[in-house]
Design an enzyme around this catalytic site. Structure first.
Site, PDB file in Angstrom:
ATOM      1  N   LYS A  62       0.851  -1.194   0.000  1.00 17.04           N
ATOM      2  CA  LYS A  62       0.000   0.000   0.000  1.00 17.04           C
ATOM      3  C   LYS A  62       0.883   1.239   0.000  1.00 17.04           C
ATOM      4  O   LYS A  62       1.875   1.315   0.739  1.00 17.04           O
ATOM      5  CB  LYS A  62      -0.910  -0.015   1.217  1.00 17.04           C
ATOM      6  CG  LYS A  62      -1.902   1.150   1.313  1.00 17.04           C
ATOM      7  CD  LYS A  62      -2.798   1.000   2.521  1.00 17.04           C
ATOM      8  CE  LYS A  62      -3.813   2.137   2.645  1.00 17.04           C
ATOM      9  NZ  LYS A  62      -4.700   1.941   3.840  1.00 17.04           N
ATOM     10  N   SER A 131      -9.431   2.248   2.695  1.00 19.39           N
ATOM     11  CA  SER A 131      -8.465   2.997   1.913  1.00 19.39           C
ATOM     12  C   SER A 131      -7.448   2.112   1.206  1.00 19.39           C
ATOM     13  O   SER A 131      -6.716   2.592   0.349  1.00 19.39           O
ATOM     14  CB  SER A 131      -7.739   3.964   2.842  1.00 19.39           C
ATOM     15  OG  SER A 131      -7.058   3.237   3.852  1.00 19.39           O
ATOM     16  N   SER A 155     -10.314   0.074   6.762  1.00 23.00           N
ATOM     17  CA  SER A 155      -9.588   0.088   5.476  1.00 23.00           C
ATOM     18  C   SER A 155      -8.966  -1.215   5.044  1.00 23.00           C
ATOM     19  O   SER A 155      -8.366  -1.273   3.970  1.00 23.00           O
ATOM     20  CB  SER A 155      -8.499   1.152   5.531  1.00 23.00           C
ATOM     21  OG  SER A 155      -9.089   2.422   5.416  1.00 23.00           O
TER      22      SER A 155
END
Ligand SMILES: NC(=O)CC(=O)O
Length: 414
Positions: A62, A131, A155
């Protein structure tokens, strides 16, 4: 999807080389990335170790997690091209295990609620969630066997459920968040995405250097409490149906399943999440807010505007509420005789549109409690969108959370 354990077995048996395994991933990326948009960048020439338990395993990172070999842009033009000097420790750990941090995966800006352009692999007109959008979508699209994400609200669990993959938000601080862009230091938790529960358990056990996480075995029947979190708005019918289906599967597998109503203090803790998250992000993103406010996306800018007025006393009161709830949660498991909680992973399937990332209301309490959460896919809607459930155990009981999720996953297949 690409199974991490299957790739490891093929490499261990000599049927596939580590280089060949990374090549398979590159082919999958070439085939699917143009329609999905899950990746920020791909390393053209990474080191590919030939030894180590994760040799040949390409991993998505990420893009709020520091990488020395690839830029880390936080999903924001403010950090365009930013090159951390060092890998975050979790990335260094992956490399020490022989894994290949091959790609950075899309993140919502600073891991908040403004959407990415990433599409849900099951329906391009639906969000993959956020996210950790790119990590969930890349695993679901069969582009990667493993990807890292983070959770402050929902997330990891929410995008994993929307994309039909297994997501693990481990116990708080099981994995070090050093080198991960901070949103809220009391909440931010590193986790991962994989194709199945055994894949996820294997990866987490290695990342955390805790082999027992992948070897948990319950002596007797698992005691599972069905929790509907009725302190927040009810879910869509498909989430309720998935919860019931997972509960029946658990019972078929020998678990003792009963409805469980959380005491009122947990509704208060659910409400306290916001004050803690917002007070802390006011400080963690103070520089960006002070020097680049106009470059912040609308939802984050509005959240930071609102956070300027939060009183320290309100923050301290929220922390006290959370502390008492965490102590109360120990009683839920010990005195009320539960080994695991089974609840919704998200309000339903992935919402239509790419202008939002969905609602984290069924995730935020558990992030604040710091307990291990595992989501696994259970159903599909008539439109083919996945619907998951969430398995939760007491703090530090990550192996049992994965074992319970694996029991349900197997029972659903039978
Ligand atoms: N970072 C977060 O967990 C915010 C969200 O739930 O999307």
């Amino acid at each position: 999807m690409l199974s991490l354990l299957d790739l490891c077995a093929r490499i261990d048996s000599g049927r596939l080389t580590p280089e060949g395994a990374v090549g398979l991933v590159r082919e999958a990326i070439a085939a699917r990335e143009p329609e999905i948009g899950a990746l920020v960048c791909v390393d053209p020439a990474p080191a590919i170790p030939t030894t180590g338990p994760l040799a040949g395993i390409a991993v998505g990172i990420k893009d709020i997690i520091d990488t020395a070999d690839l830029p880390t842009a936080m999903g924001s033009p403010i950090y365009a091209g930013w090159r951390p000097r060092a890998d975050a420790p979790v990335v260094a750990r992956l490399k020490s295990l022989g894994a290949v941090p091959l790609a950075k995966t899309t993140t919502t800006p600073f891991a908040f609620l403004d959407p990415t352009a990433t599409r849900n692999p099951h329906h391009p007109g639906h969000t993959p969630g956020g996210s950790s959008a790119g990590s969930a979508a890349a695993v679901a699209a069969g582009m990667l066997p493993l990807a890292l994400g983070t959770q402050t609200g929902g997330s990891i669990i929410r995008p994993a459920a929307f994309c039909g993959v297994v997501g693990v938000k481990p116990s708080f601080r099981l994995l070090p968040t050093v080198g991960v862009k901070c949103y809220s230091w009391a909440l931010d938790t590193l986790g991962l995405f994989a194709a199945s529960v055994p894949d996820a358990a294997h990866a987490l056990a290695l990342l955390a250097d805790r082999p027992a996480i992948a070897a948990h075995a319950d002596a007797g029947a698992l005691r599972i409490g069905i929790v509907r979190q009725d302190f927040c708005a009810a879910p869509d019918p498909e989430a309720e149906a998935a919860l019931a289906r997972a509960a029946r599967a658990a019972e078929r597998a020998g678990a003792r399943v009963r409805d469980y109503a959380l005491p009122a203090r947990f509704g208060e803790a659910f409400a306290a999440h916001a004050a803690i998250q917002d007070y802390e992000v006011r400080q963690s993103l103070a520089w960006e807010y002070a020097t680049h406010r106009d470059a912040l996306p609308p939802r984050l800018r509005a959240a930071l505007d609102a956070a300027q007025g939060i009183e320290t006393a309100a923050y301290d009161a929220a922390r006290r509420t959370a502390h008492h709830a965490r102590r109360g949660l120990k009683e839920v498991f010990s005195e009320d005789g539960l080994d695991a909680i089974l609840t919704y992973a998200a309000p339903g399937a992935a919402p239509a549109g790419l202008d939002q990332t969905g609602d984290s209301r069924f995730n935020r309490l558990w992030t604040l409690m710091g307990v291990p959460c595992v989501t696994l896919p259970v159903d599909r809607t008539s439109a083919g969108l996945p619907v998951g459930v969430q398995v939760i155990t007491r703090f530090g009981d990550d192996g049992r959370a994965l074992a319970a999720a694996g029991l349900i996953e197997r029972a659903l297949r039978d």
